[in-house]
Design a protein around this motif. Structure first.
Motif, PDB file in Angstrom:
ATOM      1  N   ILE A 413       0.873  -1.112   0.072  1.00 50.99           N
ATOM      2  CA  ILE A 413       0.556  -0.009   0.311  1.00 50.99           C
ATOM      3  C   ILE A 413       0.548   1.258   0.067  1.00 50.99           C
ATOM      4  O   ILE A 413       0.745   2.309  -0.714  1.00 50.99           O
ATOM      5  CB  ILE A 413      -1.026  -0.216   1.327  1.00 50.99           C
ATOM      6  N   ALA A 414       2.180   0.849   0.873  1.00 49.67           N
ATOM      7  CA  ALA A 414       2.631   2.510   0.890  1.00 49.67           C
ATOM      8  C   ALA A 414       3.710   2.539  -0.272  1.00 49.67           C
ATOM      9  O   ALA A 414       3.567   3.885  -0.876  1.00 49.67           O
ATOM     10  CB  ALA A 414       4.281   2.347   2.103  1.00 49.67           C
ATOM     11  N   GLY A 415       4.011   1.518  -0.906  1.00 54.40           N
ATOM     12  CA  GLY A 415       4.581   1.613  -2.479  1.00 54.40           C
ATOM     13  C   GLY A 415       3.883   2.048  -3.102  1.00 54.40           C
ATOM     14  O   GLY A 415       4.285   3.075  -4.349  1.00 54.40           O
ATOM     15  N   VAL A 416       1.816   2.011  -3.235  1.00 50.80           N
ATOM     16  CA  VAL A 416       1.366   2.441  -4.358  1.00 50.80           C
ATOM     17  C   VAL A 416       1.382   3.487  -3.852  1.00 50.80           C
ATOM     18  O   VAL A 416       1.114   4.920  -5.412  1.00 50.80           O
ATOM     19  CB  VAL A 416       0.385   1.649  -4.579  1.00 50.80           C
ATOM     20  N   ALA A 417       1.110   4.427  -2.488  1.00 55.02           N
ATOM     21  CA  ALA A 417       1.228   5.578  -2.675  1.00 55.02           C
ATOM     22  C   ALA A 417       2.227   5.960  -2.891  1.00 55.02           C
ATOM     23  O   ALA A 417       1.564   7.517  -3.550  1.00 55.02           O
ATOM     24  CB  ALA A 417       0.377   5.355  -0.881  1.00 55.02           C
ATOM     25  N   TYR A 426       4.260  15.540  -4.948  1.00 54.84           N
ATOM     26  CA  TYR A 426       4.493  15.394  -3.552  1.00 54.84           C
ATOM     27  C   TYR A 426       5.223  14.988  -3.133  1.00 54.84           C
ATOM     28  O   TYR A 426       5.816  13.546  -3.049  1.00 54.84           O
ATOM     29  CB  TYR A 426       3.031  14.226  -2.755  1.00 54.84           C
ATOM     30  N   PRO A 427       5.591  16.038  -1.864  1.00 58.19           N
ATOM     31  CA  PRO A 427       7.191  15.228  -0.980  1.00 58.19           C
ATOM     32  C   PRO A 427       7.092  13.619  -0.842  1.00 58.19           C
ATOM     33  O   PRO A 427       6.458  13.504   0.399  1.00 58.19           O
ATOM     34  CB  PRO A 427       7.325  16.561  -0.402  1.00 58.19           C
ATOM     35  N   LEU A 428       7.720  13.051  -0.690  1.00 54.73           N
ATOM     36  CA  LEU A 428       7.875  11.443  -0.248  1.00 54.73           C
ATOM     37  C   LEU A 428       8.607  11.995   1.379  1.00 54.73           C
ATOM     38  O   LEU A 428       7.425  10.288   1.912  1.00 54.73           O
ATOM     39  CB  LEU A 428       8.636  10.429  -0.746  1.00 54.73           C
ATOM     40  N   ALA A 429       8.773  12.445   1.558  1.00 54.11           N
ATOM     41  CA  ALA A 429       9.503  12.549   3.135  1.00 54.11           C
ATOM     42  C   ALA A 429       7.735  12.416   3.905  1.00 54.11           C
ATOM     43  O   ALA A 429       7.569  12.122   5.003  1.00 54.11           O
ATOM     44  CB  ALA A 429       9.768  13.627   3.709  1.00 54.11           C
ATOM     45  N   CYS A 430       6.605  12.796   3.838  1.00 56.63           N
ATOM     46  CA  CYS A 430       5.414  13.616   4.431  1.00 56.63           C
ATOM     47  C   CYS A 430       4.810  11.761   4.453  1.00 56.63           C
ATOM     48  O   CYS A 430       4.374  11.437   5.493  1.00 56.63           O
ATOM     49  CB  CYS A 430       4.278  14.001   2.833  1.00 56.63           C
ATOM     50  N   LEU A 431       5.196  11.000   3.119  1.00 58.36           N
ATOM     51  CA  LEU A 431       4.528   9.476   3.867  1.00 58.36           C
ATOM     52  C   LEU A 431       5.356   8.688   4.512  1.00 58.36           C
ATOM     53  O   LEU A 431       4.533   7.980   5.242  1.00 58.36           O
ATOM     54  CB  LEU A 431       4.620   8.883   1.748  1.00 58.36           C
TER      55      LEU A 431
END
Length: 494
Positions: A413-417, A426-431
């Protein structure tokens, strides 16, 4: 009047006295072009009827601006640069994986030498002043003529003298550069060489000097020079690929303007929009959130900046980039909470981490020297092979952490997001931060649900919660809104 460092270098090249403001032809020691400028030099050499590059000029070509190439035009510029290297027999060519940021490469490989005259198709050529090399930013026409004749015409610039005293005890070299850009008017910097000298120079590391000289290019300077000393000599002895000479100004050097600065008085600075010359005391920026932090520019793209980057990560638990967020997540997975308690809890883990990083730096150096050209071949592996391999490692690693399939599901899920976020700007640091703070968020969510007796209305009836929800919604919607506005504007122009 005595001579400035600029005059000493130029007079040594031409072999006679010169006058400020007059035009002369000077022999050039080194010329550099990167993937942006090389393609423009090639047709000019053909136009001039050049048979071979001037043997007196050390030619360096580096691919660094578009790495890896993301468009057809960028890939074409790489292809043109390689063709240029083959056509003209350029000895010093730094292919992707062999070099890095052009200004760091020229310094670390010894192409920029103290007392030399160097030209490049890049404005931040001023960086080389850190070792006492007079670097001049020029266009492709100038470089082509330099390679054709070995000479370049130059109107001798005036110099601005900056005497440094004390030490940078409360700030970094970047702060000093922003302070000087704020202090010295553009009219005094434009087409002048800024020369640093005095007892304060001794306390500046070589990285400090490079950062300082590089950043001042934003003020319109012709170049920068730092007086040579034992640090400069040691740096040159370890790297110089040719002869070099230390350069210092005379005590009564003929400067157009003089400044004296105590480095102890320099405080952290922040450049406000929209130009580096609009520097202010960092205290004036208090409370303004940092959305992105970037390490790796030609100003600060050296290992010396990583120590400064880790201060907020370790001390405050606030990452400034995706890399720092990953680092913090690794600590939290092990049950360690960055912040004040990390240093005061009595454990000796922090020194262990520092020693581990020191070992990693040495290891990276060895691996880079021995295997960089081979590691770069990974980029040539087809995605049809690379993606399944990486996915397999990710699945195995996620499952091995706790032996639960739910961790694999979260990973997918995190990879798809992450793919969606990266695709839409979107900055990946947020995820990553969201995953790090997941347990804390879940605990507080459950607490709120118990207080409201399992009613979600609590999140919409409390002003603070409602404002945060609106901010989150707007943050998610803004990249898409911005994209549609850009398309509408482009269509309107057409």
């Amino acid at each position: 009047m005595g001579r400035t460092m600029t005059r000493k270098i130029l007079e040594q090249k031409i072999g006679r006295c010169i006058e400020t403001g007059q035009v002369y032809f000077f022999p050039v020691d080194c010329a550099m072009t990167h993937d942006v400028g090389t393609a423009g030099v090639a047709p000019l050499l053909e136009q001039y009827g050049t048979q071979a590059l001037s043997p007196r000029v050390e030619m360096v070509v580096i691919l660094d601006h578009f790495v890896p190439a993301t468009t057809l035009s960028q890939a074409q510029s790489h292809k043109d640069a390689r063709a240029f290297v083959r056509r003209w027999g350029v000895e010093h060519f730094y292919e992707i994986g062999r070099g890095g940021i052009c200004h760091q490469v020229l310094l670390e490989k010894g192409h920029a030498r103290s007392g030399d005259l160097l030209v490049a198709t890049d404005a931040h050529v001023t960086t080389y002043g850190g070792v006492g090399c007079l670097g001049l930013g020029v266009g492709v026409t100038d470089v082509a003529m330099t390679l054709h004749t070995g000479l370049m015409w130059l109107k001798v610039p005036q110099a601005v003298g900056v005497r440094l005293e004390g030490a940078l005890s409360h700030a970094a070299a970047k702060d000093l550069a922003l302070y000087l850009l704020h202090l010295i008017p553009f009219s005094q910097l434009n087409y002048r060489v800024v020369e640093f000298y005095g007892p304060g120079v001794e306390g500046l590391t070589m990285d400090d000097r490079f950062c300082l000289c590089n950043m001042l290019s934003e003020g319109g300077v012709k170049s920068c020079l730092v007086a040579g000393d034992e640090r400069t000599a040691a740096y040159m002895q370890a790297r110089a690929a040719g002869p070099w000479t230390l350069v210092e100004p005379d005590l009564d050097a003929d400067y157009a303007f003089r400044y004296e600065l105590c480095l102890d008085d320099v405080r952290p600075m922040v450049a406000f929009p929209h130009h580096p010359t609009l520097g202010r005391d960092a205290a004036e920026a208090g409370g303004i959130p940092i959305d992105q932090a970037f390490l790796g520019s030609c100003t600060n793209g050296r290992n010396a900046v990583t120590s400064a980057a880790l201060i907020p990560a370790f001390g405050l638990g606030v990452p400034g980039s995706s890399t720092a967020a990953l680092f913090l997540s690794a600590l939290m997975i092990q049950g360690l909470q960055p912040g004040y308690a990390f240093f005061t809890s009595g454990n000796d883990l922090f020194p262990t981490i520092v020693w581990g990083m020191l070992f990693a730096q040495v290891s990276f150096l060895v691996l880079g020297l021995l295997g960089a050209r081979y590691f770069a071949k990974i980029t040539q592996v087809p995605n049809s092979i690379l993606v399944p391999f990486i996915l397999s490692l990710s699945v195995v690693g996620s499952f091995a952490l706790r032996g639960q399939m739910m961790d694999v599901v979260v990973m997918i899920i995190a990879g798809v997001a992450g793919y969606y976020l990266q695709k839409n700007g979107y900055p990946l640091a947020c995820l990553i931060l969201g995953l790090i703070l997941g347990n804390l968020a879940e605990d507080n969510f459950c607490r709120a649900m118990r207080i409201s007796r399992n009613s979600l209305s609590i999140f919409f009836t409390r002003p603070v919660s409602l404002i945060l929800i609106l901010i989150i919604a707007f943050s998610f919607a803004w990249p898409q809104i911005k994209k549609h506005l850009s398309k509408a504007k482009a269509q309107k122009v057409q």
